[in-house]
Scaffold this motif. Structure first.
Motif, PDB file in Angstrom:
ATOM      1  N   PHE A 104       0.862  -1.176   0.000  1.00  0.00           N
ATOM      2  CA  PHE A 104       0.000   0.000   0.000  1.00  0.00           C
ATOM      3  C   PHE A 104       0.900   1.227   0.000  1.00  0.00           C
ATOM      4  CE2 PHE A 104       0.823  -0.677   4.513  1.00  0.00           C
ATOM      5  CZ  PHE A 104       1.058   0.600   4.984  1.00  0.00           C
ATOM      6  N   GLN A 105       0.310   2.370  -0.291  1.00  0.00           N
ATOM      7  CA  GLN A 105       1.036   3.631  -0.267  1.00  0.00           C
ATOM      8  C   GLN A 105       0.202   4.661   0.468  1.00  0.00           C
ATOM      9  OE1 GLN A 105       4.283   4.549  -1.605  1.00  0.00           O
ATOM     10  NE2 GLN A 105       3.738   6.184  -0.191  1.00  0.00           N
ATOM     11  N   GLU A 106       0.874   5.552   1.209  1.00  0.00           N
ATOM     12  CA  GLU A 106       0.176   6.626   1.902  1.00  0.00           C
ATOM     13  C   GLU A 106       0.508   7.969   1.262  1.00  0.00           C
ATOM     14  OE1 GLU A 106      -0.686   5.026   6.384  1.00  0.00           O
ATOM     15  OE2 GLU A 106       1.182   6.146   6.077  1.00  0.00           O
ATOM     16  N   PHE A 107      -0.525   8.784   1.087  1.00  0.00           N
ATOM     17  CA  PHE A 107      -0.399  10.103   0.466  1.00  0.00           C
ATOM     18  C   PHE A 107      -0.876  11.135   1.492  1.00  0.00           C
ATOM     19  CE2 PHE A 107      -1.163   6.880  -2.693  1.00  0.00           C
ATOM     20  CZ  PHE A 107      -0.275   7.163  -3.725  1.00  0.00           C
ATOM     21  N   GLU A 108       0.025  12.004   1.925  1.00  0.00           N
ATOM     22  CA  GLU A 108      -0.288  12.950   3.000  1.00  0.00           C
ATOM     23  C   GLU A 108      -0.556  14.349   2.450  1.00  0.00           C
ATOM     24  OE1 GLU A 108       1.601  14.685   7.186  1.00  0.00           O
ATOM     25  OE2 GLU A 108       2.521  12.959   6.182  1.00  0.00           O
ATOM     26  N   LEU A 109      -1.645  14.942   2.919  1.00  0.00           N
ATOM     27  CA  LEU A 109      -2.029  16.293   2.534  1.00  0.00           C
ATOM     28  C   LEU A 109      -2.188  17.162   3.771  1.00  0.00           C
ATOM     29  CD1 LEU A 109      -4.826  15.576  -0.123  1.00  0.00           C
ATOM     30  CD2 LEU A 109      -2.391  15.978  -0.541  1.00  0.00           C
ATOM     31  N   SER A 110      -1.792  18.421   3.669  1.00  0.00           N
ATOM     32  CA  SER A 110      -2.054  19.417   4.699  1.00  0.00           C
ATOM     33  C   SER A 110      -3.140  20.340   4.160  1.00  0.00           C
ATOM     34  CB  SER A 110      -0.778  20.207   5.016  1.00  0.00           C
ATOM     35  OG  SER A 110      -1.051  21.228   5.968  1.00  0.00           O
ATOM     36  N   VAL A 111      -4.274  20.401   4.834  1.00  0.00           N
ATOM     37  CA  VAL A 111      -5.477  21.053   4.308  1.00  0.00           C
ATOM     38  C   VAL A 111      -5.889  22.220   5.190  1.00  0.00           C
ATOM     39  CG1 VAL A 111      -7.880  20.696   3.624  1.00  0.00           C
ATOM     40  CG2 VAL A 111      -6.229  18.841   3.358  1.00  0.00           C
ATOM     41  N   SER A 112      -6.225  23.353   4.537  1.00  0.00           N
ATOM     42  CA  SER A 112      -6.663  24.543   5.263  1.00  0.00           C
ATOM     43  C   SER A 112      -7.437  25.444   4.282  1.00  0.00           C
ATOM     44  CB  SER A 112      -5.457  25.296   5.816  1.00  0.00           C
ATOM     45  OG  SER A 112      -5.838  26.455   6.511  1.00  0.00           O
ATOM     46  N   THR A 113      -8.433  26.138   4.686  1.00  0.00           N
ATOM     47  CA  THR A 113      -9.091  26.130   5.984  1.00  0.00           C
ATOM     48  C   THR A 113     -10.236  25.126   5.921  1.00  0.00           C
ATOM     49  OG1 THR A 113      -8.546  28.431   6.417  1.00  0.00           O
ATOM     50  CG2 THR A 113     -10.428  27.533   7.579  1.00  0.00           C
ATOM     51  N   LEU A 114     -10.398  24.320   6.966  1.00  0.00           N
ATOM     52  CA  LEU A 114     -11.453  23.324   6.972  1.00  0.00           C
ATOM     53  C   LEU A 114     -12.811  23.997   7.199  1.00  0.00           C
ATOM     54  CD1 LEU A 114      -9.622  20.663   9.150  1.00  0.00           C
ATOM     55  CD2 LEU A 114     -10.033  20.548   6.690  1.00  0.00           C
ATOM     56  N   PRO A 115     -13.870  23.447   6.615  1.00  0.00           N
ATOM     57  CA  PRO A 115     -15.194  24.065   6.786  1.00  0.00           C
ATOM     58  C   PRO A 115     -15.664  23.980   8.232  1.00  0.00           C
ATOM     59  CG  PRO A 115     -15.379  21.925   5.708  1.00  0.00           C
ATOM     60  CD  PRO A 115     -13.915  22.240   5.772  1.00  0.00           C
TER      61      PRO A 115
END
Length: 244
Positions: free
Chosen positions: A130-141
């Protein structure tokens, strides 16, 4: 309890345990969105890790697409680089802005992130990797309790699997969409606790008062020491006079 009843109970428990393990194995094969740590808060930001297992015996995964709803008004998405993969973040210009989790207008929210394996790369065929893909997300609703983030998994044989089904009820769909639960926004601010910078850097008035108090305290110690010295001298003189 008879030995036959014990045997039946043991067999039943073993069967249920095996079924549970098989069920968890199937569930874990889905594309999922995971949070390692505390849940991200509404109106804040957070790191979301998409885990993508390979499920085809004769094909490997070469692309992952992640969709963000326009109404989420996500203004920024950053990705963690992965060796052997490229990534692209897509924003969409809207005819009218939407409000984000901080009640600010966003006219071009993030709507898609695509990870593509370079030639010869990707997740190997079979069900071992498997592979993991990391995201940093802003601004959350701030107006939803859960993010629904449909994903598209593409194999090198051309097969495409859409992970976009929303669960209704207790039964999990065949291809559930990855989801992330959002915690309530924190009402605690920096002013609610001790401000260490203020505690370490008092204003001039308090500093002057503190200096004065220290000076007076030091002077009191000196006077006290002198008093002890005079008292000791007087005692010695009195003893000498008595001896005479």
């Amino acid at each position: 309890m008879s030995s036959k009843r014990v045997l039946r109970t043991t067999v039943m428990a073993t069967t249920i345990g095996i079924a549970g393990l098989l069920g968890s194995g199937v569930a874990s094969a889905h594309v999922t969105a995971n949070i390692y740590g505390s849940e991200p808060q509404k109106g804040g930001s957070g790191a979301i890790v998409f885990r993508v297992p390979n499920e085809e015996a004769d094909a490997g995964t070469t692309k992952l697409e992640i969709d963000f709803k326009q109404e989420y008004a996500i203004s920024s998405v950053r990705y963690k680089p992965i060796p052997g993969w490229t990534a692209e973040v897509t924003k969409t210009q809207l005819p009218a802005p939407v409000k984000n989790g901080k009640n600010l207008d966003v006219s071009n929210p993030v709507t898609k992130v695509v990870f593509t394996a370079q030639p010869g790369g990707g997740i190997a065929k079979g069900d071992s990797e498997f592979q993991e893909f990391e995201l940093s997300v802003s601004t959350l609703p701030s107006n939803v309790d859960e993010l629904v983030l449909p994903a598209i998994q593409t194999y090198d044989n051309g097969e495409v699997v859409n992970w976009d089904q929303v669960q209704n009820g207790s039964e999990e769909p065949e291809h559930p969409a990855p989801t992330v639960t959002l915690a309530a926004a924190s009402t605690t601010s920096a002013h609610d606790g001790m401000d260490m910078s203020t505690a370490e850097a008092p204003d001039s008035d308090s500093s002057g008062t503190d200096s004065t108090a220290r000076w007076l305290g030091g002077a009191g110690l000196v006077v006290g020491a002198l008093g002890l010295g005079f008292g000791a001298g007087a005692t010695l003189r009195a003893r000498k006079a008595v001896k005479k």
